[in-house]
Design a protein around this motif. Structure first.
Motif, mmCIF file in Angstrom:
data_model
loop_
_atom_site.group_PDB
_atom_site.id
_atom_site.type_symbol
_atom_site.label_atom_id
_atom_site.label_comp_id
_atom_site.label_asym_id
_atom_site.label_seq_id
_atom_site.Cartn_x
_atom_site.Cartn_y
_atom_site.Cartn_z
ATOM 1 N N GLY A 197 0.790 -1.228 0.000
ATOM 2 C CA GLY A 197 0.000 0.000 0.000
ATOM 3 C C GLY A 197 0.818 1.272 0.000
ATOM 4 O O GLY A 197 0.317 2.329 0.404
ATOM 5 N N MET A 198 2.078 1.209 -0.433
ATOM 6 C CA MET A 198 2.945 2.379 -0.385
ATOM 7 C C MET A 198 2.377 3.549 -1.191
ATOM 8 O O MET A 198 2.247 4.665 -0.684
ATOM 9 N N MET A 240 2.394 0.159 6.039
ATOM 10 C CA MET A 240 1.928 1.496 5.679
ATOM 11 C C MET A 240 0.776 1.964 6.564
ATOM 12 O O MET A 240 0.770 3.097 7.043
ATOM 13 N N SER A 241 -0.197 1.104 6.785
ATOM 14 C CA SER A 241 -1.366 1.497 7.584
ATOM 15 C C SER A 241 -0.955 1.864 9.005
ATOM 16 O O SER A 241 -1.406 2.883 9.551
ATOM 17 N N THR A 272 7.344 2.749 7.868
ATOM 18 C CA THR A 272 6.831 1.714 6.962
ATOM 19 C C THR A 272 7.905 0.683 6.639
ATOM 20 O O THR A 272 7.664 -0.533 6.711
ATOM 21 N N ILE A 273 9.091 1.152 6.295
ATOM 22 C CA ILE A 273 10.170 0.223 5.949
ATOM 23 C C ILE A 273 10.639 -0.542 7.173
ATOM 24 O O ILE A 273 10.954 -1.746 7.100
ATOM 25 N N ILE A 274 10.693 0.094 8.334
ATOM 26 C CA ILE A 274 11.086 -0.590 9.577
ATOM 27 C C ILE A 274 10.120 -1.730 9.884
ATOM 28 O O ILE A 274 10.532 -2.851 10.211
ATOM 29 N N ILE A 275 8.814 -1.461 9.766
ATOM 30 C CA ILE A 275 7.812 -2.498 10.047
ATOM 31 C C ILE A 275 7.886 -3.606 9.004
ATOM 32 O O ILE A 275 7.821 -4.795 9.331
ATOM 33 N N ARG A 276 8.020 -3.224 7.738
ATOM 34 C CA ARG A 276 8.088 -4.230 6.686
ATOM 35 C C ARG A 276 9.306 -5.146 6.843
ATOM 36 O O ARG A 276 9.208 -6.349 6.626
ATOM 37 N N MET A 299 -4.105 8.350 1.448
ATOM 38 C CA MET A 299 -4.419 8.154 2.863
ATOM 39 C C MET A 299 -3.670 9.137 3.767
ATOM 40 O O MET A 299 -4.258 9.783 4.627
ATOM 41 N N ALA A 300 -2.371 9.259 3.557
ATOM 42 C CA ALA A 300 -1.568 10.137 4.410
ATOM 43 C C ALA A 300 -1.867 11.605 4.164
ATOM 44 O O ALA A 300 -1.599 12.453 5.016
ATOM 45 N N THR A 301 -2.428 11.936 3.011
ATOM 46 C CA THR A 301 -2.693 13.329 2.653
ATOM 47 C C THR A 301 -4.046 13.828 3.150
ATOM 48 O O THR A 301 -4.432 14.955 2.830
#
Length: 317
Positions: free
Chosen positions: A243-244, A289-290, A276-280, A251-253
């Motif tokens: 979902g990047m 992303m969410s 996002t990258i840390i969680i992934r 969503m982020a906007t």
């Protein structure tokens, strides 16, 4: 002659924008991605999207009409947009009753419990999506394989997404061209990078959003992925999978849950990209992303407090 100088409350300058115009503008920008999801997932994409939209609109109407005792505002398009964004974060084979639960959580808890549009702290669609992911992890991570113009719904053939395979350290047979076009498994709105970028261009041209949040998220995610992997191809895959793009553009906007200043938006976007990258890469879930957006939604009030524009007439000390 009356010399009294009367100052009225803001706003003093009107741009012609309105809530319905902004909401329906975002819905128009989502049309290319919706058409791509229809093409690759068939009737399942249509059922999930219609169910989500109808449920969100119905729940908002009922809550405003019978609980809050206020005039329903479903015509402003915000409930419809929440329904579409929630659907875009769901698999195309998710049962209707689970979709309705997600819609209820998104509207009742994520939006109306805070006082409705303009008062919610977190993005309602993501609140619904994360609730379903935690409550129904099997159903929410059972992805239908691409079956062009498929008439299957609940009995669609399933398989792992490229992001899931990457998380498990397995080889990915999905080509970059397929990621761009949408020929891969995933949620409805996660496929079709080109379609999402077309929507982004529309929003930028119409000045519904600015470049600060999407660019800061994507640039940070790409650079950080490259640093931790020393692989530019891996870094590009991180942008095209999951979902990047959907999250960074649509969503982020969100006006309500994102910072007000451009400098604050950049800080917000950088943090989302990093989280996002840390969680992934190191978290339990292949997608982050969410969670990253919701975390930064909670930090937005602090960003707004400490990152402020210079006051008109302020003298630098």
């Amino acid at each position: 002659m009356n010399l009294n100088f009367i100052v009225s409350p803001s706003p003093h300058v009107h741009s012609g924008n309105s809530i319905p115009r902004c909401m329906y503008g975002v819905l128009i920008a989502l049309i290319p991605a919706f058409l791509v999801s229809l093409y690759f997932f068939g009737v399942g994409a249509l059922i999930v999207t219609l169910t989500s939209v109808v449920a969100c609109v119905l729940f908002e109407y009922l809550i405003q009409k019978f609980l809050l005792k206020v005039k329903p505002t479903v015509s402003d398009g915000s409930a419809i947009l929440t329904g579409v964004l929630l659907a875009f974060n769901l698999p195309a084979n998710l049962p209707i009753w689970i979709i309705c639960i997600g819609a209820f959580v998104a509207i009742a808890i994520g939006k109306m419990s805070f006082g409705g549009l303009g008062n919610n702290i977190f993005n309602p669609a993501l609140v619904g999506r994360v609730f379903l992911l935690i409550s129904f992890p099997v159903q929410m991570t059972t992805w239908p394989k691409v079956d062009i113009l498929s008439t299957h719904y609940l009995d669609a053939e399933t398989g792992a997404t490229p992001l899931g395979l990457l998380k498990q350290g397995l080889p990915i047979d999905t080509l970059t061209s397929d990621m761009l076009l949408g020929n891969m498994g995933g949620s409805l709105g996660e496929v079709g990078a080109i379609a999402l970028l077309i929507g982004c261009a529309y929003l930028l041209i119409r000045k519904v959003i600015t470049w600060h949040i999407p660019v800061s998220i994507l640039a940070t995610a790409f650079i950080f992925s490259w640093i931790v992997s020393l692989d530019a191809h891996y870094a590009m895959q991180q942008l095209l999978m999951g979902g990047m793009l959907l999250g960074s553009i649509f969503m982020a906007t969100d006006y309500v849950t994102s910072p007000m200043t451009h400098r604050g938006m950049v800080i917000y976007g950088i943090c989302i990209g990093l989280l996002t990258i840390i969680i992934r890469r190191w978290g339990a879930y292949p997608e982050g992303m969410s969670f990253a957006i919701l975390i930064m939604n909670g930090v937005t009030p602090l960003i707004n407090k400490y990152v402020k524009p210079k006051r008109f007439g302020e003298v630098k000390k």
